[in-house]
Design a protein around this motif. Structure first.
Motif, PDB file in Angstrom:
ATOM      1  N   LEU A   1       0.815  -1.128  -0.069  1.00 32.64           N
ATOM      2  CA  LEU A   1       0.148   0.142   0.013  1.00 32.64           C
ATOM      3  C   LEU A   1       0.882   1.151  -0.048  1.00 32.64           C
ATOM      4  CD1 LEU A   1      -2.708  -1.161   2.527  1.00 32.64           C
ATOM      5  CD2 LEU A   1      -2.850  -0.959   0.310  1.00 32.64           C
ATOM      6  N   LEU A   2       0.451   2.094  -0.823  1.00 29.03           N
ATOM      7  CA  LEU A   2       1.093   3.431  -1.127  1.00 29.03           C
ATOM      8  C   LEU A   2       0.594   4.604  -0.523  1.00 29.03           C
ATOM      9  CD1 LEU A   2       4.129   3.765  -2.287  1.00 29.03           C
ATOM     10  CD2 LEU A   2       2.873   4.777  -4.344  1.00 29.03           C
ATOM     11  N   PHE A   3       0.854   5.429   0.525  1.00 28.70           N
ATOM     12  CA  PHE A   3      -0.146   6.591   0.907  1.00 28.70           C
ATOM     13  C   PHE A   3       0.783   7.836   0.549  1.00 28.70           C
ATOM     14  CE2 PHE A   3       0.066   2.789   3.720  1.00 28.70           C
ATOM     15  CZ  PHE A   3      -1.357   2.617   3.760  1.00 28.70           C
ATOM     16  N   GLN A   4      -0.203   8.685   0.116  1.00 29.58           N
ATOM     17  CA  GLN A   4       0.108   9.957  -0.251  1.00 29.58           C
ATOM     18  C   GLN A   4      -0.474  10.930   0.334  1.00 29.58           C
ATOM     19  OE1 GLN A   4      -0.325   9.517  -4.478  1.00 29.58           O
ATOM     20  NE2 GLN A   4       1.793   9.450  -5.044  1.00 29.58           N
ATOM     21  N   ASP A   5       0.198  11.777   1.407  1.00 29.42           N
ATOM     22  CA  ASP A   5      -0.424  12.612   2.060  1.00 29.42           C
ATOM     23  C   ASP A   5      -0.815  14.050   1.438  1.00 29.42           C
ATOM     24  OD1 ASP A   5      -1.537  14.380   4.103  1.00 29.42           O
ATOM     25  OD2 ASP A   5       0.070  13.773   5.508  1.00 29.42           O
ATOM     26  N   LEU A   6      -2.291  14.377   1.099  1.00 26.07           N
ATOM     27  CA  LEU A   6      -2.583  15.120   0.178  1.00 26.07           C
ATOM     28  C   LEU A   6      -3.431  16.197   0.958  1.00 26.07           C
ATOM     29  CD1 LEU A   6      -4.071  13.410  -2.895  1.00 26.07           C
ATOM     30  CD2 LEU A   6      -2.092  14.016  -2.455  1.00 26.07           C
ATOM     31  N   THR A   7      -2.968  16.186   2.514  1.00 32.20           N
ATOM     32  CA  THR A   7      -3.772  17.020   3.233  1.00 32.20           C
ATOM     33  C   THR A   7      -3.521  18.734   2.810  1.00 32.20           C
ATOM     34  OG1 THR A   7      -3.292  15.564   4.952  1.00 32.20           O
ATOM     35  CG2 THR A   7      -4.211  17.540   5.783  1.00 32.20           C
TER      36      THR A   7
END
Lengths: 228, 472
Positions: B234-240
């Motif tokens: 799983l790859l998580f990109q923080d777009l906050t």
């Protein structure tokens, strides 16, 4: 071999509990978001999804009862599973609080009267963050977190009182807002109760580790009427 | 034949063989002649006992000697093999350098060849391992430094890798996360759903907002079927941050459309009225044209402010900093706005101590900050009110204040009034563009200072900003 099955089953039950917890956390956040954005559809989605929370809770309960019947767990396993039963009940109740908030959000979707939404959001974020950490502590058997979390409940209570006073002042100033304000009181009451239930979860974590059942927060009584 | 070439090995046996032959060649004729001589003397048939004995003795000695030779050889071989075993073990433990070939090996050519092969293998393995570990260091550095979270888990849901960004995202240290179940680490049902889809061998991307801290994530599920069977990632990109900017941008566009539409609509209404016949009536026509002129001025003012703001935000505004006394910064805007304040029925005062230290500032820009603030003060203070300017020193800053006795700012808006186009009350704020205080904020921050507001609703507002004292 039976020991292995029991361990694996307990693990699966814990994973399922975390999943249930995540559904509940999201339900509370979504309900408050629906109130914030006055989005009736989002509110209805929260109300609808409550059934998944209830189903999941019964599925876990079933699994635990089967384990009781087939594996006769002893000592620590017994405490853990008994606490687990309690925990899913608490989670299901928090899900009901979320549903309550969503009902108010649906009701107020077309109401233009301002709501102290920033304070309510902060309160909900605090309660959900407490719940999230309590569930993490439950799985990791983190006693320190379990003992320190109930103190945060005081902050939620503090915020509750502040919003409560603000709303009551609004009622006094403008009696025509009483109906609306009363709904908002329900919302903050539900969030406040959520935080109280987190305290109950923390009590269970201590119970698993020590076998002691203690009341961690004396102010946690089932008062259904707000006090200031 | 190969073993024949091994002369050293053959030599002792050949020697034993040769000595035995010589001994036999000497002993057999000698003893048999002796036997014949004795038989001639005694008249008895010859007795070959001695011959038999000596042949037997030579054979015995030869056998003994060759046994001893063999045992010496095999002893030596065994010790070499033992040492080679130790050496091979060292190799297994990864001691490629301390790895020592026993000296006795030299004496046994086969063993020598074997040990050379071992040495070569050790060198090759070492090369491969160092290449692999360099690659591993590179990969783990990349994983550790990348801003996206990475989680790899086996299909029985046990976490096998969590990089630094992932640790931060889920508040879980990698060592604590390893071996735990995926749900324990990611703690979100939507992510678990994605994980289950990924496990089934499908790639999928979702965008969700999670948790009480409202993180906005894009999560990509990637099955690692071929490269790493039984595992997925799983790859998580923080777009906050990006998500927040997107909201600001949307707000900005909706605000600016609104700001532009209002004067446009009045211009359109005015020109239509003129075309519908008002043009024939010179008195009214003139009135309409004057109003159109005002609207165009408003539009121009708005566009200029926007340009100014974008220039400051892009960092393209040039500042001419100089050492200047705080009172000199205040005087010019004060005098300029005095007349406007009097016209609005307000009194104005200024309090500045000449003992204050000099600051490092661009006087024109700071004058603009004061003018924008005073504009607001005049607009929001009912006639008969008072506006006061003050300055004092606090730590290494000079604090400037514009105070009015106006309508005040609600507490919830105190932080937001410096945002572009933010208006506390659209109905009340009249013709402003909503950009003034935003420009002030950028100007003050470009000076290294802070800006903030305090207010009591219905009684007063105070706007503050600071400029650092000129050093040295």
């Amino acid at each position: 071999m039976p020991r292995l099955t029991l361990d694996r089953e307990i693990r699966l039950i814990q994973d399922e509990t975390l999943l249930l917890g995540s559904l509940v956390e999201q339900a509370v956040l979504n309900a408050v978001d629906a109130l914030k954005s006055r989005d009736a559809a989002a509110a209805r989605a929260v109300i609808r999804n409550d059934i998944f929370i209830n189903d999941k809770r019964f599925a876990i309960e079933n699994r635990i009862l089967i384990l009781f019947a087939t594996q006769s767990p002893m000592a620590r396993d017994l405490r853990l599973l008994a606490a687990e039963l309690e925990l899913i009940t608490e989670l299901e109740r928090i899900g009901d609080y979320a549903k309550g908030i969503a009902k108010v959000a649906e009701e107020l979707a077309n109401d233009e009267t301002p709501v102290p939404i920033r304070e309510i959001s902060t309160m909900a974020d605090m309660a959900v963050s407490m719940l999230h950490r309590a569930l993490g502590a439950f799985i990791a058997e983190d006693l320190d977190t379990a003992r320190s979390l109930p103190a945060e409940d005081d902050q939620v209570d503090e915020l509750y009182k502040t919003i409560y006073r603000k709303i009551v002042q609004g009622m006094i100033a403008d009696p025509s807002s009483i109906d609306h304000s009363n709904q908002i009181l329900w919302v903050i009451h539900n969030i406040e109760r959520t935080a109280d239930r987190v305290t109950n979860i923390c009590e269970r974590i201590v119970f698993i580790a020590t076998g002691e059942l203690l009341e961690m927060d004396s102010s946690d009584d089932e008062l259904e009427s707000p006090e200031s | 034949m190969n073993w024949l070439s091994n002369r050293r090995f053959i030599l002792p046996y050949a020697l034993i063989f040769l000595v035995s032959i010589i001994l036999l060649a000497v002993l057999i004729p000698l003893t048999s002649r002796l036997a014949y001589a004795r038989s001639a003397e005694s008249g008895l048939p010859p007795d070959f006992t001695l011959t038999y004995l000596s042949v037997g003795a030579v054979a015995l000695v030869a056998m003994l000697a060759s046994s001893i030779a063999s045992s010496i050889y095999s002893q030596r071989n065994i010790s070499v093999i033992k040492q080679l075993t130790v050496t091979t073990r060292q190799l297994g433990e990864g001691k490629y350098h301390s790895f020592a070939i026993p000296r006795q090996v030299e004496s046994v050519p086969e063993m020598h060849a074997l040990s050379q092969a071992l040495e070569e293998t050790a060198a090759k393995i070492e090369d491969q391992i160092s290449a692999l570990s360099t690659e591993q260091v590179m990969l783990s550095t990349v994983l550790g430094q990348m801003t996206d979270g990475v989680l790899i888990a086996s299909h029985d849901d046990r976490v096998q890798l969590l990089n630094a960004a992932g640790e931060k995202l889920f508040g879980f240290e990698e060592n604590a996360a390893l071996g735990r179940s995926v749900i324990e680490v990611i703690r979100h049902h939507a992510l678990v759903e994605l994980w289950n889809i990924t496990k089934a061998g499908k790639s999928k991307t979702i965008t969700i907002e999670i948790g009480a801290d409202h993180k906005f994530l894009q999560v990509i599920g990637i099955p690692l079927g071929e490269q790493l069977p039984g595992r997925s990632m799983l790859l998580f990109q923080d777009l906050t941050q990006l998500h927040r900017l997107e909201i600001v941008r949307k707000d900005f566009i909706s605000n600016i459309s609104h700001e532009l539409r209002t004067p446009m609509a009045s211009l359109k209404a005015l020109s239509e009225t003129l075309l519908d016949g008002a043009l024939e009536d010179p008195v009214h026509a003139r009135h309409f044209i004057v109003r159109m002129d005002t609207e165009v001025d408003n539009l121009t003012f708005l566009v200029n402010e926007l340009l100014e703001l974008s220039r400051i935000e892009a960092g393209r505004t040039s500042f001419e900093f100089q050492r200047i006394h705080p009172c000199d910064l205040m005087n010019k805007p004060y005098e300029r706005m005095l007349l406007q304040a009097e016209r609005a029925g307000l009194s104005m005062s200024m309090d500045c101590n000449r003992d204050l230290p000099t600051v490092f500032a661009d006087p024109d820009r700071i004058a603009q900050v004061f003018i924008n603030m005073l504009h607001n003060a005049i607009k929001f203070t009912p006639p008969g009110g008072h506006i006061h300017l003050g300055a004092w020193i606090h730590e290494n800053m000079v604090v400037f204040m514009v105070q009015d006795s106006g309508v005040g700012i609600p507490e919830k808006d105190l932080k937001r009034i410096f945002e572009r186009f933010y208006k506390v009350d659209r109905a009340r704020s009249g013709g402003g563009t909503g950009l003034g205080l935003s420009i002030c904020k950028h100007m003050v921050e470009a000076h290294g200072g802070y800006i903030w507001a305090e207010s009591e609703e219905g009684r007063w507002s105070k706007l503050f900003f600071t400029i650092p004292i000129a050093s040295g």
